[in-house]
Design a protein around this motif. Structure first.
Motif, PDB file in Angstrom:
ATOM      1  N   PHE A 317      35.550  43.103  44.259  1.00 14.82           N
ATOM      2  CA  PHE A 317      35.909  42.490  42.851  1.00 14.82           C
ATOM      3  C   PHE A 317      36.695  41.338  42.936  1.00 14.82           C
ATOM      4  O   PHE A 317      37.775  41.164  43.588  1.00 14.82           O
ATOM      5  CB  PHE A 317      36.821  43.452  42.109  1.00 14.82           C
ATOM      6  CG  PHE A 317      35.849  44.666  41.588  1.00 14.82           C
ATOM      7  CD1 PHE A 317      35.495  44.658  40.301  1.00 14.82           C
ATOM      8  CD2 PHE A 317      35.627  46.034  42.291  1.00 14.82           C
ATOM      9  CE1 PHE A 317      34.584  45.878  39.764  1.00 14.82           C
ATOM     10  CE2 PHE A 317      34.915  47.114  41.911  1.00 14.82           C
ATOM     11  CZ  PHE A 317      34.425  46.792  40.623  1.00 14.82           C
ATOM     12  N   ALA A 318      36.503  40.519  41.987  1.00 19.35           N
ATOM     13  CA  ALA A 318      37.238  39.312  42.079  1.00 19.35           C
ATOM     14  C   ALA A 318      37.578  39.039  40.495  1.00 19.35           C
ATOM     15  O   ALA A 318      36.999  39.574  39.587  1.00 19.35           O
ATOM     16  CB  ALA A 318      36.278  37.878  42.070  1.00 19.35           C
ATOM     17  N   THR A 319      38.965  38.432  40.488  1.00 23.01           N
ATOM     18  CA  THR A 319      39.442  38.275  39.155  1.00 23.01           C
ATOM     19  C   THR A 319      38.616  37.126  38.277  1.00 23.01           C
ATOM     20  O   THR A 319      38.327  36.018  38.548  1.00 23.01           O
ATOM     21  CB  THR A 319      40.940  37.877  39.186  1.00 23.01           C
ATOM     22  OG1 THR A 319      41.624  38.674  40.054  1.00 23.01           O
ATOM     23  CG2 THR A 319      41.655  37.460  37.678  1.00 23.01           C
ATOM     24  N   HIS A 320      38.379  37.798  36.952  1.00 23.14           N
ATOM     25  CA  HIS A 320      37.579  36.776  36.045  1.00 23.14           C
ATOM     26  C   HIS A 320      38.633  36.160  35.073  1.00 23.14           C
ATOM     27  O   HIS A 320      38.414  35.151  34.662  1.00 23.14           O
ATOM     28  CB  HIS A 320      36.593  37.726  35.071  1.00 23.14           C
ATOM     29  CG  HIS A 320      35.865  36.940  34.214  1.00 23.14           C
ATOM     30  ND1 HIS A 320      36.348  36.508  33.105  1.00 23.14           N
ATOM     31  CD2 HIS A 320      34.664  36.255  34.429  1.00 23.14           C
ATOM     32  CE1 HIS A 320      35.383  35.813  32.097  1.00 23.14           C
ATOM     33  NE2 HIS A 320      34.398  35.627  33.174  1.00 23.14           N
ATOM     34  N   HIS A 321      39.654  37.027  34.369  1.00 23.39           N
ATOM     35  CA  HIS A 321      40.697  36.333  33.742  1.00 23.39           C
ATOM     36  C   HIS A 321      41.982  37.502  33.460  1.00 23.39           C
ATOM     37  O   HIS A 321      41.804  38.457  33.907  1.00 23.39           O
ATOM     38  CB  HIS A 321      40.131  36.156  32.299  1.00 23.39           C
ATOM     39  CG  HIS A 321      39.669  37.370  31.579  1.00 23.39           C
ATOM     40  ND1 HIS A 321      38.377  37.893  31.471  1.00 23.39           N
ATOM     41  CD2 HIS A 321      40.332  38.260  30.737  1.00 23.39           C
ATOM     42  CE1 HIS A 321      38.191  38.881  30.485  1.00 23.39           C
ATOM     43  NE2 HIS A 321      39.294  39.211  30.256  1.00 23.39           N
ATOM     44  N   ALA A 322      42.846  36.987  33.273  1.00 20.87           N
ATOM     45  CA  ALA A 322      44.160  37.573  33.036  1.00 20.87           C
ATOM     46  C   ALA A 322      44.204  37.954  31.245  1.00 20.87           C
ATOM     47  O   ALA A 322      43.933  37.224  30.460  1.00 20.87           O
ATOM     48  CB  ALA A 322      45.279  37.109  33.263  1.00 20.87           C
TER      49      ALA A 322
END
Length: 334
Positions: A317-322
């Protein structure tokens, strides 16, 4: 940074660039260890009274005195990620909202007002994606009135850090006294590798959580409202790893919605952590989602949940947005 033909740095920003992604270099007020400049990249969310406000991808805000700038320019949007699916913020925001349905909802233009008698901020906040059909102040007044009619505080769920997110709206809310209370990350990944993981402990899947599942769920005393929220969604699945007693050793929830599979409520008995139970839950749910035609995964995780973050890192999993929840000020204070 930009250089002229003579090799000099150049400032190519004006207040007209508010809302664009920018890169700036400023002089340090207190240089140390030979460093004279600091670079900042993010969305220019405001430029008022000689002060720039830049929002980084994490949601952090940096105030910069315009007099300290030595260079700056508008920069392209971040390149597409090399792993996992591609997605816009509006798409993911709406997918996530469909996976955590409120008891009551109403449209305000393209915004969605959501209420569930106070069970979680996500189900009790306005999702301001698109045009509310009103000037911002009028729209926010309508939001506050709608929640006041239900005896609830008014929250707005916003986001930073991806194309189509709402850095400018965040700044506008803060200027009106709305306070950021909670921030977390929405992460995405390819679904197939999660389902391809080796088998672990046996996992039972069902369409309803049941009393045993709710017994492990961290929101103790889950009410009828909570059960209605948990069971709502396009195609909802609950995972259970049986324990030695009535309470499961681990649980999880997945909502399949077109190409997306959203994971939530992955919880493990503290006495049985680091035994692969969370991974087993994720794998079982991912396989069911793959069977239903999904190809991409998403989930939400708070920044201080180190154990969950480490697991999701391993799963790709990679961060898409906060995303952030802003609470409206009391009437008469903002």
């Amino acid at each position: 940074m930009e250089f002229t033909a003579s090799g000099r740095l150049e400032l190519r920003l004006t207040p007209a660039d508010v809302g664009k992604r920018v890169s700036v270099r400023r002089m340090d007020e207190e240089p140390s260890a030979g460093r004279k400049f600091t670079d900042t990249v993010g969305v220019l969310t405001s430029w008022n009274n000689g002060v720039l406000l830049i929002t980084r991808r994490s949601g952090e805000r940096v105030s910069i005195d315009a007099s300290t700038l030595v260079a700056g320019k508008v920069v392209p949007a971040e390149p597409a990620r090399r792993r996992g699916p591609s997605a816009t913020y509006p798409e993911l925001a709406r997918v996530a909202s469909r996976a955590w349905r409120p008891i009551e909802s109403e449209r305000l233009g393209e915004w969605e007002l959501r209420a569930a008698q106070g069970f979680t901020r996500r189900a009790n906040s306005v999702l301001p994606v698109g045009d509310p059909g009103l000037p911002l102040d009028d729209a926010l007044d309508r939001v506050r009135d709608w929640y006041a009619e239900r005896g609830l505080p008014a929250y707005a769920q916003t986001a930073t850090g991806a194309a189509g997110t709402q850095e400018v709206l965040c700044a506008e809310l803060e200027a009106r006294g709305w306070a950021r209370e909670v921030s977390a990350e929405l992460r995405i990944a390819a679904l197939a590798p999660i389902g391809d993981a080796p088998d672990g402990r046996p996992v039972l899947l069902s369409r309803e959580p049941g009393a045993a599942w709710l017994g492990r769920y961290q929101r103790k005393g889950a009410s009828e409202v909570a059960s209605r929220v948990l069971c709502a969604g396009p195609s909802v699945w609950f995972a259970t790893v049986p324990g030695e007693g009535e309470v499961p050793a681990a649980i999880g929830r997945c909502v399949v919605d077109g190409r997306w599979a959203g994971f939530a409520a992955v919880e493990v008995d503290p006495a049985q952590r680091r035994q692969g139970l969370a991974s087993a839950v994720m794998t079982a749910l991912a396989r069911r989602a793959l069977d239903e035609g999904a190809s991409a995964a998403w989930l939400q995780v708070e920044s201080d949940n180190a154990g969950a973050r480490a697991l999701y890192d391993r799963l790709g999993f990679a961060t898409h947005h906060a995303y952030h929840h802003y609470r409206a000020p009391e009437r008469g204070t903002g």
